[in-house]
Design a protein around this motif. Structure first.
Motif, mmCIF file in Angstrom:
data_model
loop_
_atom_site.group_PDB
_atom_site.id
_atom_site.type_symbol
_atom_site.label_atom_id
_atom_site.label_comp_id
_atom_site.label_asym_id
_atom_site.label_seq_id
_atom_site.Cartn_x
_atom_site.Cartn_y
_atom_site.Cartn_z
ATOM 1 N N ALA A 124 0.834 -1.209 0.000
ATOM 2 C CA ALA A 124 0.000 0.000 0.000
ATOM 3 C C ALA A 124 0.865 1.254 0.000
ATOM 4 O O ALA A 124 0.586 2.222 -0.729
ATOM 5 N N ALA A 125 1.932 1.258 0.798
ATOM 6 C CA ALA A 125 2.807 2.434 0.873
ATOM 7 C C ALA A 125 3.577 2.652 -0.424
ATOM 8 O O ALA A 125 3.806 3.797 -0.833
ATOM 9 N N TYR A 126 3.994 1.555 -1.071
ATOM 10 C CA TYR A 126 4.769 1.677 -2.312
ATOM 11 C C TYR A 126 3.986 2.403 -3.401
ATOM 12 O O TYR A 126 4.570 2.950 -4.343
ATOM 13 N N LYS A 127 2.667 2.412 -3.307
ATOM 14 C CA LYS A 127 1.843 3.106 -4.295
ATOM 15 C C LYS A 127 1.926 4.628 -4.162
ATOM 16 O O LYS A 127 1.422 5.354 -5.021
ATOM 17 N N TRP A 128 2.571 5.092 -3.090
ATOM 18 C CA TRP A 128 2.682 6.531 -2.831
ATOM 19 C C TRP A 128 4.098 7.066 -3.040
ATOM 20 O O TRP A 128 4.303 8.286 -3.043
ATOM 21 N N PHE A 129 5.113 6.169 -3.194
ATOM 22 C CA PHE A 129 6.508 6.594 -3.248
ATOM 23 C C PHE A 129 7.239 5.939 -4.421
ATOM 24 O O PHE A 129 7.024 4.748 -4.690
ATOM 25 N N PRO A 130 8.142 6.666 -5.085
ATOM 26 C CA PRO A 130 8.999 6.048 -6.110
ATOM 27 C C PRO A 130 10.044 5.155 -5.449
ATOM 28 O O PRO A 130 10.315 5.273 -4.244
ATOM 29 N N ASP A 131 10.671 4.285 -6.242
ATOM 30 C CA ASP A 131 11.553 3.242 -5.702
ATOM 31 C C ASP A 131 12.660 3.774 -4.803
ATOM 32 O O ASP A 131 12.855 3.288 -3.693
ATOM 33 N N GLN A 132 13.398 4.786 -5.245
ATOM 34 C CA GLN A 132 14.546 5.245 -4.481
ATOM 35 C C GLN A 132 14.173 6.011 -3.219
ATOM 36 O O GLN A 132 15.037 6.357 -2.430
ATOM 37 N N GLN A 133 12.878 6.264 -3.008
ATOM 38 C CA GLN A 133 12.436 6.965 -1.800
ATOM 39 C C GLN A 133 11.581 6.079 -0.898
ATOM 40 O O GLN A 133 10.829 6.580 -0.065
ATOM 41 N N ARG A 134 11.711 4.772 -1.047
ATOM 42 C CA ARG A 134 10.869 3.866 -0.270
ATOM 43 C C ARG A 134 11.492 3.387 1.042
ATOM 44 O O ARG A 134 10.790 2.890 1.916
ATOM 45 N N ALA A 135 12.805 3.521 1.183
ATOM 46 C CA ALA A 135 13.457 2.948 2.361
ATOM 47 C C ALA A 135 12.980 3.605 3.655
ATOM 48 O O ALA A 135 12.673 2.919 4.637
ATOM 49 N N ILE A 136 12.920 4.933 3.677
ATOM 50 C CA ILE A 136 12.537 5.628 4.912
ATOM 51 C C ILE A 136 11.075 5.365 5.286
ATOM 52 O O ILE A 136 10.786 4.993 6.426
ATOM 53 N N PRO A 137 10.099 5.547 4.362
ATOM 54 C CA PRO A 137 8.723 5.216 4.750
ATOM 55 C C PRO A 137 8.552 3.755 5.132
ATOM 56 O O PRO A 137 7.793 3.436 6.064
ATOM 57 N N SER A 138 9.278 2.857 4.458
ATOM 58 C CA SER A 138 9.206 1.442 4.819
ATOM 59 C C SER A 138 9.743 1.222 6.232
ATOM 60 O O SER A 138 9.177 0.455 7.015
ATOM 61 N N ALA A 139 10.848 1.902 6.561
ATOM 62 C CA ALA A 139 11.424 1.765 7.897
ATOM 63 C C ALA A 139 10.477 2.298 8.963
ATOM 64 O O ALA A 139 10.342 1.720 10.044
ATOM 65 N N ILE A 140 9.811 3.410 8.660
ATOM 66 C CA ILE A 140 8.867 3.979 9.627
ATOM 67 C C ILE A 140 7.717 3.011 9.870
ATOM 68 O O ILE A 140 7.319 2.765 11.014
ATOM 69 N N ILE A 141 7.179 2.443 8.791
ATOM 70 C CA ILE A 141 6.085 1.471 8.947
ATOM 71 C C ILE A 141 6.561 0.252 9.731
ATOM 72 O O ILE A 141 5.890 -0.218 10.652
ATOM 73 N N ALA A 142 7.737 -0.254 9.374
ATOM 74 C CA ALA A 142 8.274 -1.422 10.079
ATOM 75 C C ALA A 142 8.467 -1.146 11.556
ATOM 76 O O ALA A 142 8.221 -1.999 12.412
ATOM 77 N N GLN A 143 8.907 0.075 11.874
ATOM 78 C CA GLN A 143 9.178 0.384 13.268
ATOM 79 C C GLN A 143 7.948 0.801 14.043
ATOM 80 O O GLN A 143 8.034 1.085 15.244
ATOM 81 N N GLY A 144 6.795 0.800 13.394
ATOM 82 C CA GLY A 144 5.550 0.834 14.153
ATOM 83 C C GLY A 144 5.523 -0.338 15.104
ATOM 84 O O GLY A 144 4.976 -0.262 16.208
ATOM 85 N N ALA A 145 6.144 -1.452 14.665
ATOM 86 C CA ALA A 145 6.234 -2.639 15.520
ATOM 87 C C ALA A 145 7.003 -2.327 16.788
ATOM 88 O O ALA A 145 6.541 -2.604 17.910
ATOM 89 N N ALA A 146 8.192 -1.745 16.641
ATOM 90 C CA ALA A 146 9.014 -1.459 17.809
ATOM 91 C C ALA A 146 8.356 -0.440 18.727
ATOM 92 O O ALA A 146 8.277 -0.628 19.945
ATOM 93 N N VAL A 147 7.861 0.644 18.138
ATOM 94 C CA VAL A 147 7.234 1.682 18.951
ATOM 95 C C VAL A 147 5.965 1.147 19.608
ATOM 96 O O VAL A 147 5.675 1.451 20.773
ATOM 97 N N GLY A 148 5.220 0.328 18.854
ATOM 98 C CA GLY A 148 4.009 -0.251 19.422
ATOM 99 C C GLY A 148 4.294 -1.085 20.646
ATOM 100 O O GLY A 148 3.601 -0.990 21.670
ATOM 101 N N VAL A 149 5.338 -1.886 20.567
ATOM 102 C CA VAL A 149 5.689 -2.728 21.708
ATOM 103 C C VAL A 149 6.209 -1.873 22.860
ATOM 104 O O VAL A 149 5.874 -2.103 24.025
ATOM 105 N N VAL A 150 7.018 -0.862 22.539
ATOM 106 C CA VAL A 150 7.578 -0.001 23.584
ATOM 107 C C VAL A 150 6.469 0.727 24.335
ATOM 108 O O VAL A 150 6.499 0.857 25.556
#
Length: 428
Positions: A124-150
């Motif tokens: 879903a997120a990739y539909k909003w960002f070009p390839d070379q700008q996906r790492a940061i939004p992907s990291a933020i989404i992934a770290q919802g896990a860490a922040v959620g647990v914290v």
């Protein structure tokens, strides 16, 4: 050269998907956080509790694959909405009288609902960002896990300590329903123009799934993801019981320390994703900035876990375990980005889901193996040490394979060449 920018509203969607992953991992972590009270109330042996932990992953991978193909055809907004609703509703049976059968059934259903979460959120997120700008939004989404647990662990642990574990599950159900309402009102579908996968193969071309899935990069991604997730599955199911039963901490302190791997993981993933993206923007190959980068991180994690049983004191042991289970987590961001490079957008949802399904299948075996080790050892501490060493070996093997075979540029060229050959060979 035209610079493609994120679509307007992209970061708002990232924020909602960040919250989505927060709830996702709080749902996962609660079983380990409440592990000791659950084992006490239901009179479970370590091996039986290992079955409870593993049951969550029984349909996790199957559901991820099926939903991955569905999301190629159905808008991701509605898929995410249904998933969030399932997560919320399955928590409420825990408020009543619970037997081990009901607990396992609810964890299986929850696992089926959560299996596709991360790949679908990334798709879903990739539909909003070009390839070379996906790492940061992907990291933020992934770290919802860490922040959620914290965030969730102190609150859930307070509920468990001051009331009981049943209410903690109910609280997660209420929060889940709140997210479903917010996503129904605000969630949207991105429509950014997809970059060409190669000069010869555009984003809407179809590559046979056999070619995609059997490419060395894809197979290496599976292995690397599996090795990394083995440690995460142990943390989710066994880290709090390890602190209580293996190291002798009180439940209240153990609950606070349980957040430690996720706090460290947040900084590891966000920092590593930023560095990887900077490397890409500076001209590094994806092989270096994504493939080698993640392979080295996973290998270092495996070595740390193998060394943990030989640490001289508790602080050193915990440091190595936390390092061993957090360093490999960079693959959760970089692996999907790599596969996104070689996969047409019309097939990306399925390929990301299959990647997640194979990788997270480690959760089926890891908690059970740890429980069996504990039950068969002379002491709980010895059993935990053996379990973490097995985890270290699995993680290291996955890292070595990733280091050797994550080569997106080479595979992208090979897939494009075969696609062009088929076009030339086909009758006019």
């Amino acid at each position: 050269m035209t610079v493609v920018r994120p679509e307007k509203g992209a970061w708002g969607i990232v924020a909602l998907l960040f919250l989505f992953m927060m709830i996702n991992f709080a749902d996962k972590a609660i079983i380990g956080l409440a592990g000791v009270p659950i084992m006490t109330e239901l009179n479970l042996t370590p091996k039986q509790f290992g079955v409870v932990g593993s049951s969550f992953f029984l349909l996790f991978s199957i559901s991820a694959v099926v939903t991955g193909f569905i999301v190629n055809r159905i808008r991701s907004k509605w898929v995410l909405l249904v998933m969030g609703l399932v997560w919320a509703l399955v928590q409420f049976p825990m408020l009543g009288t619970v037997g081990v059968e009901l607990l396992i059934a609810c964890r299986i259903i929850l696992g089926a609902g959560e299996g596709p979460a991360y790949p679908v959120a990334l798709h879903a997120a990739y539909k909003w960002f070009p390839d070379q700008q996906r790492a940061i939004p992907s990291a933020i989404i992934a770290q919802g896990a860490a922040v959620g647990v914290v965030i969730a662990i102190p609150l859930l642990n307070a509920i468990i300590t001051n009331y009981n574990w049943h209410y903690a599950f109910g609280a997660l159900g209420v929060v889940g329903l709140a997210w479903v309402a917010a996503w129904a009102l605000i969630g949207k579908e991105g429509r950014i123009e997809e970059q060409a996968v190669t000069a010869a193969t555009d984003a809407h071309a179809h590559i046979p799934y056999r070619d995609l899935l059997l490419s060395p990069t894809n197979l290496a991604s599976w292995c690397a993801y599996f090795g990394a997730y083995f440690g995460l599955a142990l943390v989710l199911s066994w880290f709090t019981p390890y602190l209580v039963k293996g190291l002798g901490f009180e439940q209240s302190l153990a609950g606070k320390l349980t957040a430690l791997p996720f706090i460290v993981g947040f900084f590891v993933v966000v920092g590593a994703s930023w560095l990887s993206q900077r490397m890409m923007q500076a001209g590094s190959s994806s092989r270096a900035a994504r493939g080698i980068f993640s392979g080295v991180a996973i290998c270092l994690g495996g070595l740390a876990l193998l060394a943990a049983p030989y640490a001289p004191n508790v602080v050193a042991t915990l440091t190595l375990i936390v390092a061993g289970t957090t360093l490999p987590s960079v693959v959760y961001v970089l692996s999907p980005a790599i596969l996104g490079e070689i996969t047409p957008s019309s097939q990306r949802g399925a390929v990301l889901a299959i990647n997640s399904a194979v990788g997270t299948s480690a959760g089926i075996v890891a908690p059970y193996i740890m429980g069996s080790m504990i039950e068969g050892a002379a002491s709980a501490a010895e059993g935990y040490s053996q379990g973490f060493m097995v985890c270290g070996a699995v993680t290291l093997i996955g890292g070595v394979i990733g280091l050797a075979f994550l080569r997106p540029e080479a595979d992208r060229a090979g897939l494009a060449s075969r696609a062009n050959a088929r076009v030339v060979a086909s009758p006019a």
